[in-house]
Each structure stands twice: as structure tokens, then as C-alpha cells.
Design an enzyme around this catalytic site. Structure first.
Site: not given
Length: 656
Positions: A118, A254
Site C-alpha cells: 500500500h 485502504r
């Protein structure tokens, strides 16, 4: 190609006009990374920057040559046969209800893979609401056919990139290319963001201390901070009882996908504030901007060290490290660090085969927690309330460390927790992660498994015997062969997932090659890499090497004993060490005495909605001002200490 040609192609492709060429300014402000990654490479300022296209290591394979994914036209034959349905591949080959084996590594290894993923890649999906209801291929929707009463699962195609000036030929300009909305650099963008707007929303500007903002409503049982909430009512799931808890706000949207992931976000958020407080205490003459930027630089360095020293070698193995990475030889401006489409869409998704169906929560003795037992995986998606009502971060961190990672030995299956019960926000259906991965690879027009093996210098698969040799499991190899009917048709994610592990690795030769190549590019093509000349002093580099994930856990939780390497698994208390015995980063290496010039001129004037950094690189002490997002500078951008006074008054930051 002339700039007018690029503008014309933008019109042909339906994209907005491409941005004009950038010129990177050389100034003392350039000592810190831009939040978007722009101008990391001064000659190619968009390399690695956020919101740029994923790069292609092999040409895209669209059915119409431009934008129709593999499988878009039903009845289309590949090597004489149609591609198999991704749901059939998932059901017959990938899905597993079997218990996993016990690895020598902890489950933290799995979670770190997602956390670092990420940091370097995020491909957004279209937001077309039609995709929730249609089972027909339309412009932005590529539904997954299920062949049952459901008909299909919704699938949103990845957003197309429009940075047309980056592509070297007309064919690539006119093709659909996917976007990476975060920086490709390992720069802790999941903590700080990849845009000025997100960065600003996470900073505690009112505190004048260089810290990140914290949650003002909730704290953990020991009084430690949580991530701040998003600024609006969120779609995170709520507890059947107790106060409402909004999604946590972080540099990456996220962060709430799972409890272990949110725990890592929380640890590094706390670590930033711990380091910032220490730097302010020893360098009181530093501005809040300097404290923030120096802390951000330290956090990025720790992420780089933990990833390259402790994580990547365990994934690709020592031999592949030597083959594909090798020693660091300094920053190379000819290396493009941008994330490759195949890496983001296939290779780095090897970790989906190691996802555990359980989320462990352990007590101080690393046993099942009496009050907060372990959860089935689907009960850990988008549930920040479990932090505030169920013991905070500590039980989850102990669970990740004190539980072995799942291993499938010579072949990897996905737990039915993610093939049958995957929860995706805004989709009112349980989804199938394996089918999504396969469909995403086709959406991105990735060449097949054999093409990538050839790219990496590996032998192409030509026969069933060849496939059995690389998979190491005759039954699985036969299933793949019978399903795809031709080796060139095998999806790259599936083929790479089922290869036999290399010695000392958790992937086979293909993914080892692709991961190694990408990590080398990210390292060597980053002007601000922690080992690069001029980024840190010799003493600071030596201090940083004492950093570890275990030490960060010690400093930001109430866990008192850990293994020196949190990615290894040992049954507690075997090998566990008191936090007092674990080395730490000596921040004294960042102590900077107040200069004689600063004592004479005094502290520079502050500016509302902006700040300054001090620098003496030009031979004189200067204060370099910058404005926060949404404001622009009016007046001298830099003022110089001359004798006992500053050359100019501070500038102003006016709203744009």
C-alpha cells in the site's frame, strides 16, 4: 514527438490534455521529498510520481489492441480454445478448505507485505454504479460470470491513465493504461499520503510540533493514541452496541481493510509522533516544518530498512536476492522506479495465498485472549470499533507475532474466507478474491504466464510434464492443464502462485524475478533512498540500522517481550527478549546545535498558513518559506541572515 502531437493524441484517446513538461527547481527545499514524488528524478520528474501510469515491462495484450480486456468478446479463441472462466479457475483450482501448514515465519510477514504494497501501489477502480447491476460487458464494467443463479459478480474496471506524454510510441498512447495513484517510492506514503491535500489533513498544524493529528475521541486501554477519524460519516461497519466509530483516516484509504493492517498504520503513526517529540526536545530552534520533514524522512528510512533487510530476502530467497537485487551501489538516475503493471497486478499478490482464515488476538502470555478471542477473517474487515471496544492494538499485534504464517508447501491455495466471504465496501455482495485477481489481470491485458517466464529468462512451459516440474504437484498441474488447455493461456497470477518455492523463499522463480526486479528499481531509482549520498550523515545511517519492527512495537505498545525479528515465529517464550535488550535508533545523531548566525539574527518570523526550514548550504543561513496546500507565497521565498538581522520580512501565504 512534438508537444502538439501529444495534445492531439489526448483528444483522440478521450483523455484530458496531458500536463506540460515539468522543470524541477533546485533549492534548499529540495532536500526533502515532494509528497507526490514529483522531481525525485530531476531529468524525468514524473518517474515514480503519484497518479502516473503503471509501466509496462511487456506490451499489453488487449483483444482489440487498445482497450478490450482478455475475455471481453465471448467466443474469442486463444491458441484455438477460449479462456476459462475466472470463477471456474477459482472453484476448481484455487479455493481451499484445507488447514494450512505451519511456517517458520510469523503472520506479521504476511501483514507487512500488504502494508508495504500500500506504500507503493494503488490502482483505483471506476465508480460506475451500473457495474453493481449489469451482467453485460459495458465500457467501465467487466462482470465476472459465475455460471449459477447469481449470474455474475460485479467488477469495476481499473481507471485509465491519461498521462500520455510518458509513452514512447503511438500504440502505447492509444492503448488503455492503468494508473498508480500513490508514489512508487518506498516513502511511507501510506502514512503521510501522496497528495498535498491528504498530507495537510493528517498534520497537527495547531500544535506547532511537527506531529500528526490524533483521535480526540478514543484512546486504547493504556491511554495510547488511535488514528484520527475520517472527516465525514463513513461506511465502516459498526458494533451492535456502543458508540459509533468512523473509519480511521490515514495516508492510504485502504487502512481499514483489516485489523492487522490498521494496527501497523497505528504503530507508525505513533512512532512519527514519538520521534517528532524527541527531535523537538533536542532541537528547539527547528521549525514545526523541519521537525515534521525530518521525522518523515526517518520513518521512510525505517520502512526501507525493514523491508529490504528483513522482509524481501525471506520472500525471494538469498540466491534470488543476489541474482536480481545485489548490493546497493548508489542512486542511479537512469533507473525508472515506477511500479510495473505485472508487479502490482500479479506478482505482489502472491501474498493472497498466505492469508489466514483467522485473525488471532493474544493476551500478555501470547495465549488466546480471554476477553477478545480470535476472529474469522470476514469479521475483521472495516471494523475500527474493535480497536476502541476490544482492547486496542496490543492483542492484535501479539496475534500477528505469536501466530505462524500459513504455508501451503509446494503449492498455495486461498482460504475460503477470501474466495467465499470477502467483503468489499460499497459492494452489497460477498466477493471472491481469486476471481477478482484473475479478472484484474485480464482487465489490465497482462501477457500470460509463459510470456513472463521468457521475460525472466526461464524455460517456457510446453508440456504437462514441464508444468508438473515447476508446480511440484501432479494433481494441481493436471487441473491447470485441463482447465487452460494451452500453456500460453495460463494467467500470470495463477501460474506464478503455484510454482514451487525456491530454497529459503516463499515464492517460485517467476515471482522471485518480478519482485526482485521491482524492488531493485525502487531502491536504485530513488534519489532519497536512505543509503544514497547526502540523505543522512554517517552517524545517522549507523543509528538507523539499529531500527527494527520489534523496536517500533516496543516503543508504541505495552508489549514487553518480543523476538528481535518480528517476522520469525517462535512459540512464546522461546527466543523472546525484553524490550530493554533490543537496540534502538539513537536520535542523538540528529541533534543540531543552534548556529551562531541564528543566535545573532534570532528566530525567523513565522507565516500564517505556511512555515520555513533553515539551511546554510549557500554559505549563509537562510530561511526558506513554503505555503500549505491551498495557499500561495507572496513576497521573498527565502530570507538571509545578514549580521544581526534578516534581509527581508517574512512573506505571506494567501489563499489561492
Amino acid at each position: 514527438m512534438q508537444w502538439d502531437d501529444v495534445e492531439l493524441m489526448a483528444q483522440w484517446s478521450g483523455c484530458s490534455s496531458a500536463p506540460p513538461p515539468l522543470r524541477c527547481q533546485h533549492s534548499d527545499l529540495d532536500k526533502y521529498r515532494s509528497i507526490s514524488g514529483i522531481c525525485n528524478n530531476r531529468e524525468n520528474p514524473l518517474w515514480g510520481a503519484a497518479s502516473m501510469p503503471l509501466v509496462r515491462w511487456l506490451p499489453a495484450e488487449y483483444e482489440d489492441g487498445q482497450r478490450e480486456p482478455k475475455g471481453w468478446n465471448r467466443g474469442r479463441l486463444y491458441n484455438g480454445v477460449p479462456l476459462p472462466s475466472v470463477t471456474e479457475v477459482s472453484r476448481r483450482i484455487v479455493r481451499s478448505t484445507e488447514a494450512a501448514g505451519v511456517d517458520i515465519y510469523s503472520h506479521m510477514l504476511v501483514e507487512w507485505g500488504q502494508f508495504i504494497d500500500h506504500d507503493i501501489s494503488f490502482t483505483p477502480q471506476s465508480s460506475a454504479t451500473d457495474c453493481l447491476t449489469t451482467c453485460t460487458n459495458i465500457r467501465l464494467c467487466f462482470p465476472i460470470q459465475t455460471g449459477d443463479a447469481q449470474g455474475c459478480l460485479p467488477f469495476f474496471r481499473s481507471v485509465a491513465a491519461c498521462s500520455l506524454s510518458l509513452w514512447p510510441d503511438v500504440e502505447q498512447v492509444l492503448q488503455r493504461q492503468q494508473i498508480n495513484t500513490v508514489t512508487s517510492f518506498m516513502d511511507a506514503s501510506q502514512i503521510y499520503g501522496s497528495t498535498a491535500e491528504v498530507q495537510l489533513s493528517l498534520r497537527d498544524l495547531a500544535g506547532l510540533n511537527g506531529k500528526l493529528v490524533i483521535n480526540s475521541k478514543f484512546r486504547d486501554p493504556n491511554g495510547r493514541d488511535f488514528l484520527p477519524p475520517v472527516g465525514k460519516r463513513s461506511r465502516c461497519r459498526q458494533s451492535p452496541e456502543g458508540e459509533r466509530v468512523e473509519c480511521f483516516h490515514a495516508g492510504d484509504s485502504r487502512a481499514n481493510e483489516g485489523l492487522h493492517l490498521a494496527s501497523l498504520h497505528t504503530l507508525f503513526h505513533r512512532e512519527h509522533n514519538r520521534i517528532a517529540a524527541a527531535l523537538k526536545g533536542m532541537n528547539d530552534h527547528w521549525s514545526p516544518e523541519m521537525i515534521y520533514q525530518e521525522t518523515r524522512r526517518i520513518i521512510a528510512a525505517l520502512l526501507q530498512i525493514i523491508t529490504m533487510r528483513d522482509y524481501v530476502p525471506k520472500i525471494i530467497g538469498a540466491e534470488s536476492w543476489e541474482d536480481h537485487m545485489g548490493p546497493y551501489c548508489g542512486y542511479d538516475p537512469s533507473v525508472n522506479p515506477s511500479v510495473a503493471n505485472v508487479f502490482s497486478t500479479a506478482a505482489l499478490r502472491f501474498g493472497h495465498g498466505t492469508i489466514s482464515p483467522k485473525v488471532s488476538r493474544l493476551n500478555q502470555s501470547f495465549q488466546e485472549h480471554e476477553l477478545f478471542p480470535s476472529l474469522n477473517l470476514h469479521n475483521n474487515f472495516f471494523v475500527p470499533w474493535r480497536f476502541t471496544q476490544e482492547g486496542g492494538v496490543d492483542p492484535l499485534v501479539r496475534g500477528a507475532i505469536g501466530t505462524p504464517a500459513d504455508t501451503r508447501n509446494t503449492h498455495m491455495f486461498l482460504s475460503d474466507e477470501v474466495t467465499d466471504r470477502l467483503i468489499v465496501l460499497n459492494v452489497p455482495r460477498l466477493m471472491d478474491l481469486a476471481a477478482l485477481n484473475l479478472q484484474r489481470g485480464r482487465d489490465h491485458a497482462l501477457p500470460g504466464y509463459n510470456a513472463w517466464r521468457q521475460f525472466c529468462g526461464l524455460k517456457r512451459i510446453q508440456t504437462l510434464s514441464d508444468l508438473k516440474a515447476v508446480v511440484g504437484n501432479c494433481r494441481v498441474a493436471r487441473k491447470i492443464w485441463n482447465m487452460y488447455k494451452h500453456p500460453d493461456n495460463i494467467d500470470v497470477w495463477l501460474g506464478g502462485l503455484f510454482e514451487k518455492f525456491l530454497p529459503g523463499a516463499r515464492v517460485g522463480p517467476l515471482f522471485s524475478c518480478l519482485i526482485g526486479r521491482q524492488m531493485k528499481a525502487i531502491r536504485d531509482g530513488d534519489r532519497f533512498w536512505w543509503e544514497a549520498e547526502g540523505v543522512f550523515t554517517r552517524l545517522q545511517k549507523a543509528a538507523l540500522l539499529n531500527g527494527s519492527l520489534s523496536r517500533i512495537i516496543c516503543d508504541n505498545t505495552d508489549i514487553k517481550q518480543l523476538l528481535p525479528d518480528s517476522f520469525l515465529f517462535r512459540q512464546y517464550p522461546s527466543g523472546y527478549t525484553s524490550c530493554d535488550q533490543l537496540p534502538s535508533v539513537n536520535l542523538e545523531a540528529w541533534r543540531e546545535e543552534e548556529s551562531q548566525e541564528l543566535k545573532c539574527c534570532g528566530r525567523p518570523g513565522t507565516v500564517e498558513n505556511g512555515d520555513f526550514i533553515l539551511s546554510s548550504t549557500s554559505g549563509k543561513l537562510a530561511a526558506h518559506y513554503s505555503c500549505y496546500h491551498g495557499f500561495q507565497l507572496r513576497g521573498a521565498a527565502a530570507i538571509v541572515c545578514e549580521g544581526t538581522r534578516w534581509s527581508d520580512p517574512p512573506p505571506r501565504c494567501e489563499r489561492k
